[in-house]
Each structure stands twice: as structure tokens, then as C-alpha cells.
Enzyme design. Structure first.
Site, PDB file in Angstrom:
ATOM      1  N   GLU A   1      -2.424  -7.039   7.377  1.00 14.36           N
ATOM      2  CA  GLU A   1      -1.323  -7.278   8.144  1.00 14.36           C
ATOM      3  C   GLU A   1      -1.264  -8.030   9.156  1.00 14.36           C
ATOM      4  OE1 GLU A   1       1.841  -7.088   8.483  1.00 14.36           O
ATOM      5  OE2 GLU A   1       2.604  -4.757   7.567  1.00 14.36           O
TER       6      GLU A   1
ATOM      7  N   HIS B   1       0.694  -1.290   0.110  1.00 11.02           N
ATOM      8  CA  HIS B   1       0.048   0.188  -0.051  1.00 11.02           C
ATOM      9  C   HIS B   1       0.802   1.371  -0.116  1.00 11.02           C
ATOM     10  CE1 HIS B   1       0.842   0.956   4.126  1.00 11.02           C
ATOM     11  NE2 HIS B   1       0.752  -0.219   4.442  1.00 11.02           N
TER      12      HIS B   1
END
Length: 223
Positions: free
Chosen positions: A87, A14
Site C-alpha cells: 500500500e 486483501h
């Protein structure tokens, strides 16, 4: 030898967030991109706009999803979210910097820094459990697209796991590779697993790339 049924993967981290700049642990907290991150996402999308991508999968956290949407717009296909690409869950560590964690829980911070596979912060995932979750998810998604090209947009820790899987690097080995925001990383998936093709392509970002240094290996899982 060529692998005609191999799945080709673009794996993207990201774009930048304010907490990346502050080296603050994000984990499962839903922190949005900052202005630099949005610019990086657009540049990444433009860099891959001419690729034939058959599917885009993203973590469901907004920093990854917004980055993936920029790619989806560039290539004209929808983005599918999968929580398996999140994550690592960092539990009580989330929202803190490494220095704050070290001050509060020095023993836990040491185990984290040494990459103890069995260690997980209170309320979070162990490193071994996180690795298994990431590789299982990526394998399942890649197996859906033999002979095709897909993109996965996720997080620094996810990319670290996939690099290790593709390079056969031990989970406890220190990280020597980069995990730049909005970097483009290339893998193949075959019946034998993942194969590393190219890593940390950030040419589309010129010099505006936030990467995690070696010290960031302590905090890089939270990207």
C-alpha cells in the site's frame, strides 16, 4: 484482436481488517486480517480454485500475504512476496482516521482529498510516486509471464492505480469504481500496457463485503 502473448491477471484486494472497519489508515503498518477477512480470503480462493494460475505475487504486508496464501492453497502453488505491491506509505497519517488527520493537519488533508499528485504526508509517499511504483512493479511481474495467468494480491490503493492505468483515467480524477475487500479484478497486460477486462467481482462473498464509499476515496489509499 486476440493477444496470444498477453499476460492474464487476477488482481485481488486483501480481506477485511479491523482498521478497515474503523476507517483507520494502515499504509505500511502491518495490520492482520480479522475473522471476516479470513473468511473472505477463503471464499476468494475457492472462487479461483479451478483457474490455471501460473504464479501468485503478494504484497509482503500480512493482510495481503495471508489473503494470497488462501489462494495459493486453493490452486496448489507458492506465493511470492514483493514489497513493490505494498500500500502507499502514509507516514504520519498512519494509524489515524481521516477526521483525526483533518483536525491535526487541515491543509494537508485538503491536498490529500483533492488528490494532489505531488503531495505526500511527512514520512510518506507522494501520490505520483506511489502510482509509478505500483505500475512499474506490476509491469515487471506481468512481463515475466507472457501467455500465462498470474494473480497479484495487494491493497485498495494498488488496485486503484492499476484501474487507472488500465482505463487511462487521470490520477487526479475522483474515483467512481469499487475497491471491495477480497474482490477479484481482471486485467490483461500486453506490449501496450494494461487492459481492463472485468472489475470488482464480489459474487463469491454474497453480501459480506466491506467497500470504500466515495468519501472513502479520501482514505481508500490506505486500505
Amino acid at each position: 484482436m486476440p493477444h496470444p502473448d498477453a499476460t492474464r491477471l487476477f488482481v485481488v484486494r486483501h480481506g477485511e481488517t479491523a482498521w478497515n472497519v474503523d476507517t483507520r489508515i494502515q499504509g505500511h503498518l502491518d495490520i492482520p486480517l480479522n475473522d471476516t477477512g479470513r473468511w473472505q480470503a477463503q471464499r476468494m480462493g475457492a472462487a479461483l480454485a479451478d483457474e490455471t494460475i501460473h504464479a501468485i505475487y503478494s504484497s509482503d504486508l500480512s493482510r495481503a500475504h495471508e489473503t494470497a496464501l488462501a489462494l495459493g492453497q486453493a490452486v496448489g502453488i507458492a506465493v511470492h512476496t514483493d514489497a513493490g505491491l505494498r500500500e502507499r506509505g502514509f507516514g504520519d497519517f498512519q494509524g489515524l482516521t481521516f477526521k483525526e488527520i483533518e483536525a491535526r493537519w487541515p491543509d494537508d488533508a485538503l491536498r490529500w482529498r483533492k488528490r494532489d499528485p505531488s503531495f505526500g504526508p511527512a514520512g510518506g509517499e507522494t501520490l505520483a510516486g506511489f502510482y509509478a511504483r505500483v505500475v512499474d512493479t506490476a509491469t515487471t511481474l506481468a512481463q515475466r509471464h507472457p501467455g500465462q495467468t498470474i494473480a497479484m494480491v495487494a491493497h485498495g490503493g494498488v488496485l486503484d492505480c492499476l484501474y487507472r492505468a488500465a482505463s487511462r483515467v487521470d490520477l487526479q480524477a475522483p474515483r467512481t469504481w469499487q475497491l471491495g475487500n477480497a474482490s477479484i479484478n481482471r486485467l490483461l497486460f500486453t506490449g501496450e500496457g494494461f487492459i481492463l477486462v472485468g472489475w470488482s467481482d464480489t459474487g463469491h462473498l454474497a453480501t459480506d463485503v466491506l467497500d470504500e464509499s466515495s468519501d472513502g476515496d479520501r482514505i481508500g489509499r490506505a486500505a
